[in-house]
Motif scaffolding. Sequence first.
Motif, PDB file in Angstrom:
ATOM      1  N   PRO A   1       6.097 -13.780  15.501  1.00 33.50           N
ATOM      2  CA  PRO A   1       5.870 -13.940  14.059  1.00 33.50           C
ATOM      3  C   PRO A   1       5.466 -12.633  13.371  1.00 33.50           C
ATOM      4  CG  PRO A   1       4.883 -15.761  15.254  1.00 33.50           C
ATOM      5  CD  PRO A   1       5.348 -14.779  16.282  1.00 33.50           C
ATOM      6  N   ILE A   2       4.544 -11.908  13.975  1.00 31.28           N
ATOM      7  CA  ILE A   2       4.116 -10.642  13.373  1.00 31.28           C
ATOM      8  C   ILE A   2       5.264  -9.628  13.391  1.00 31.28           C
ATOM      9  CG2 ILE A   2       2.743  -8.605  14.045  1.00 31.28           C
ATOM     10  CD1 ILE A   2       1.219 -10.364  12.261  1.00 31.28           C
ATOM     11  N   GLY A   3       5.970  -9.583  14.517  1.00 32.00           N
ATOM     12  CA  GLY A   3       7.101  -8.651  14.637  1.00 32.00           C
ATOM     13  C   GLY A   3       8.150  -8.945  13.577  1.00 32.00           C
ATOM     14  N   ILE A   4       8.482 -10.206  13.423  1.00 29.67           N
ATOM     15  CA  ILE A   4       9.523 -10.581  12.464  1.00 29.67           C
ATOM     16  C   ILE A   4       9.045 -10.335  11.029  1.00 29.67           C
ATOM     17  CG2 ILE A   4      10.715 -12.611  11.511  1.00 29.67           C
ATOM     18  CD1 ILE A   4      11.409 -13.378  14.344  1.00 29.67           C
TER      19      ILE A   4
ATOM     20  N   GLN B   1       7.006   2.220   5.342  1.00 31.02           N
ATOM     21  CA  GLN B   1       7.621   2.632   6.610  1.00 31.02           C
ATOM     22  C   GLN B   1       6.588   3.240   7.554  1.00 31.02           C
ATOM     23  OE1 GLN B   1      10.828   4.661   4.789  1.00 31.02           O
ATOM     24  NE2 GLN B   1      12.334   3.159   5.468  1.00 31.02           N
ATOM     25  N   ALA B   2       5.663   4.005   6.983  1.00 31.75           N
ATOM     26  CA  ALA B   2       4.659   4.657   7.835  1.00 31.75           C
ATOM     27  C   ALA B   2       3.717   3.640   8.463  1.00 31.75           C
ATOM     28  CB  ALA B   2       3.868   5.671   7.015  1.00 31.75           C
ATOM     29  N   ILE B   3       3.371   2.588   7.726  1.00 22.88           N
ATOM     30  CA  ILE B   3       2.387   1.640   8.257  1.00 22.88           C
ATOM     31  C   ILE B   3       3.043   0.535   9.087  1.00 22.88           C
ATOM     32  CG2 ILE B   3       0.503   0.039   7.655  1.00 22.88           C
ATOM     33  CD1 ILE B   3      -0.075   2.910   6.841  1.00 22.88           C
ATOM     34  N   TYR B   4       4.125  -0.038   8.581  1.00 23.76           N
ATOM     35  CA  TYR B   4       4.743  -1.157   9.321  1.00 23.76           C
ATOM     36  C   TYR B   4       5.755  -0.688  10.372  1.00 23.76           C
ATOM     37  CZ  TYR B   4       2.608  -4.715   6.328  1.00 23.76           C
ATOM     38  OH  TYR B   4       1.724  -5.524   5.690  1.00 23.76           O
ATOM     39  N   GLY B   5       6.304   0.522  10.168  1.00 22.04           N
ATOM     40  CA  GLY B   5       7.278   1.062  11.129  1.00 22.04           C
ATOM     41  C   GLY B   5       6.756   1.013  12.562  1.00 22.04           C
TER      42      GLY B   5
ATOM     43  N   GLY C   1       9.438 -12.902   0.746  1.00 23.13           N
ATOM     44  CA  GLY C   1       8.719 -12.914  -0.529  1.00 23.13           C
ATOM     45  C   GLY C   1       7.960 -11.607  -0.734  1.00 23.13           C
ATOM     46  N   PHE C   2       7.275 -11.188   0.311  1.00 19.42           N
ATOM     47  CA  PHE C   2       6.473  -9.972   0.206  1.00 19.42           C
ATOM     48  C   PHE C   2       7.356  -8.743   0.006  1.00 19.42           C
ATOM     49  CE2 PHE C   2       3.925  -6.551   2.332  1.00 19.42           C
ATOM     50  CZ  PHE C   2       2.987  -6.438   1.315  1.00 19.42           C
ATOM     51  N   GLY C   3       8.482  -8.705   0.721  1.00 22.05           N
ATOM     52  CA  GLY C   3       9.411  -7.577   0.588  1.00 22.05           C
ATOM     53  C   GLY C   3       9.934  -7.454  -0.841  1.00 22.05           C
ATOM     54  N   LEU C   4      10.273  -8.597  -1.428  1.00 17.28           N
ATOM     55  CA  LEU C   4      10.789  -8.580  -2.805  1.00 17.28           C
ATOM     56  C   LEU C   4       9.715  -8.138  -3.790  1.00 17.28           C
ATOM     57  CD1 LEU C   4      12.951 -11.856  -2.871  1.00 17.28           C
ATOM     58  CD2 LEU C   4      13.762  -9.484  -3.028  1.00 17.28           C
ATOM     59  N   LEU C   5       8.518  -8.658  -3.578  1.00 15.41           N
ATOM     60  CA  LEU C   5       7.397  -8.323  -4.455  1.00 15.41           C
ATOM     61  C   LEU C   5       7.049  -6.843  -4.380  1.00 15.41           C
ATOM     62  CD1 LEU C   5       4.931 -11.252  -4.212  1.00 15.41           C
ATOM     63  CD2 LEU C   5       4.795  -9.534  -6.017  1.00 15.41           C
ATOM     64  N   TYR C   6       7.106  -6.349  -3.137  1.00 19.88           N
ATOM     65  CA  TYR C   6       6.736  -4.963  -2.881  1.00 19.88           C
ATOM     66  C   TYR C   6       7.551  -3.995  -3.737  1.00 19.88           C
ATOM     67  CZ  TYR C   6       5.031  -1.044  -0.109  1.00 19.88           C
ATOM     68  OH  TYR C   6       4.404   0.098   0.287  1.00 19.88           O
TER      69      TYR C   6
ATOM     70  N   VAL D   1      -4.337   0.749   2.885  1.00 23.46           N
ATOM     71  CA  VAL D   1      -5.383  -0.293   2.932  1.00 23.46           C
ATOM     72  C   VAL D   1      -4.771  -1.647   2.593  1.00 23.46           C
ATOM     73  CG1 VAL D   1      -7.505  -1.102   1.832  1.00 23.46           C
ATOM     74  CG2 VAL D   1      -7.230   1.326   2.396  1.00 23.46           C
ATOM     75  N   PHE D   2      -3.932  -1.635   1.560  1.00 22.22           N
ATOM     76  CA  PHE D   2      -3.314  -2.878   1.119  1.00 22.22           C
ATOM     77  C   PHE D   2      -2.436  -3.477   2.229  1.00 22.22           C
ATOM     78  CE2 PHE D   2       0.462  -4.842  -0.928  1.00 22.22           C
ATOM     79  CZ  PHE D   2      -0.168  -5.934  -1.493  1.00 22.22           C
ATOM     80  N   LEU D   3      -1.603  -2.617   2.837  1.00 23.70           N
ATOM     81  CA  LEU D   3      -0.673  -3.132   3.859  1.00 23.70           C
ATOM     82  C   LEU D   3      -1.407  -3.650   5.091  1.00 23.70           C
ATOM     83  CD1 LEU D   3       2.255  -0.575   3.580  1.00 23.70           C
ATOM     84  CD2 LEU D   3       2.260  -2.980   2.957  1.00 23.70           C
ATOM     85  N   PHE D   4      -2.474  -2.932   5.491  1.00 27.25           N
ATOM     86  CA  PHE D   4      -3.242  -3.426   6.635  1.00 27.25           C
ATOM     87  C   PHE D   4      -3.891  -4.773   6.309  1.00 27.25           C
ATOM     88  CE2 PHE D   4      -3.156   0.905   8.561  1.00 27.25           C
ATOM     89  CZ  PHE D   4      -2.665   0.495   9.797  1.00 27.25           C
ATOM     90  N   ALA D   5      -4.354  -4.886   5.061  1.00 29.26           N
ATOM     91  CA  ALA D   5      -4.993  -6.143   4.661  1.00 29.26           C
ATOM     92  C   ALA D   5      -3.979  -7.290   4.738  1.00 29.26           C
ATOM     93  CB  ALA D   5      -5.556  -6.014   3.243  1.00 29.26           C
ATOM     94  N   VAL D   6      -2.764  -7.024   4.240  1.00 31.47           N
ATOM     95  CA  VAL D   6      -1.732  -8.078   4.278  1.00 31.47           C
ATOM     96  C   VAL D   6      -1.427  -8.457   5.730  1.00 31.47           C
ATOM     97  CG1 VAL D   6       0.694  -8.601   3.791  1.00 31.47           C
ATOM     98  CG2 VAL D   6      -0.693  -7.425   2.086  1.00 31.47           C
ATOM     99  N   LEU D   7      -1.300  -7.433   6.576  1.00 31.99           N
ATOM    100  CA  LEU D   7      -0.998  -7.705   7.984  1.00 31.99           C
ATOM    101  C   LEU D   7      -2.108  -8.553   8.610  1.00 31.99           C
ATOM    102  CD1 LEU D   7       1.463  -6.855   9.585  1.00 31.99           C
ATOM    103  CD2 LEU D   7       0.104  -5.048  10.606  1.00 31.99           C
TER     104      LEU D   7
END
Length: 439
Positions: A219-222, A59-63, A42-47, A6-12
């Motif tokens: 942008p989304i891909g990157i 990996q399951a959601i953004y992969g 920033g998000f990757g580091l925070l994660y 839920v969190f990752l979809f919200a961020v996306l």
Amino acid sequence: MLFTAVFLFAVLGVILLIDILLARRRLNLAVRILVAFAIGIGFGLLYREVPALTIEGLQAIYGPFRELFLRLLRMIIIPLIVSSMVAAVASLGTFRKLGSLSWKTAVYYFTTTGLSVLTGIILVNLIRPGVGVTITAKEIPERLAGKEQGILDVLINMVPRNPVEAMANMDVLAVIFFSLLFGIGILAVGKEGIGLRHFFEEAFQVMMKITFWIIQLAPIGIFTLITLLIATQGMDAIKALPLYMGTVLLGLAIHAAITLPIFLYSASREKPHIYASKMFSPLTMAFSTASSAATLPLTMATVWRRTRVPKRVSNFVLQIGATINMDGTALYEAVAAIFIAQAYGIQLSLGDQVIIFVTATLAAVGAAAVPEAGLVTMAIVLSAVGIPLEGIAIILGVDAILDRFRTSVNVWGDTVGCSVVHAWEGGEDELAEAAADPD
Ligand code: ASP
């Protein structure tokens, strides 16, 4: 897992929204990519800092998003290459023009690649990063074993046994070879070939349109690519083998910030920092994907839109350059080979270094424009001077990160080449037709 999803979809969703807002404000793609890239880091580091969030979940959601984006890019590469290469050659009009464009492009590729390797060889001999490194791994990694091919194989493989097979396997050099020949054939038949020429020119327009659609997703891909990279690897990869990495990065920086700009400015009077800012989108994409081929659609689109280089020149220089002109890879191959020799305590004679110079240049020509291809063709360089192939194992751990930097330099070299070759061709002020593009 549900919480992570839920969190990752919200961020996306938020990133998508930000991107749509930026696009509606008519901010160009480079700015949108920069924003996505910065948020991704920033998000990757925070994660990594939040224990409740799992890497598997990421990996399951953004992969799948990353995969979808890379697939779209790969999907367009072959149709784009075939249509634009055939159209570019067929519309040159005469063999004389083709000859002049080809040899100027070749001169550019080989002088810049040669200078790049030379920079690497000088630095690695001065810094000597391999002295004192102990070699622990003795095995050739499985994914590299048996992959070594000679220089002759590289040349022979440029000629496809079957053009359709080459297209299906995304064997880019072989596809370019056939498309070049097809374009030359159209030139040779003269009037009889006008229909075909128009067909490929029109097909190319359509492919450009599709490319522009796909790169709107950059942008989304990157964002997904960078988040995944940083969250899974963090900055750890950068800390290993610091002197070796430093040598490669310093060499790449000298080549990108001094050598290539000298070519650019002296040939075309373009200011290097302005030109680099125009090329920001493909450079970021090269860093994010570590693949010159995956970046090619965006590189082409950016040069069409943001420079005065005519398409017949840019298509030719960029496409052949994407697989042949790899300055960053060539530099890295030379540094890595000499580094490994130093680590083994092997004394290289001047003659050996000359062999490394030549083979590193050619190994870069033979490297496919995909992630870590340079690592594979390095076997050519190592075996040419008798350095044990197992040595590759030492540099394996940091290769993925170096790959991103050298790929960016490869792409930078191609884009600079467009302007330089165009200037050498007389540089008539032919405005790149602004294709129907919202940017
Ligand atoms: N990844 C590089 C490229 O696509 C090739 C390499 O050096 O591995 O340009």
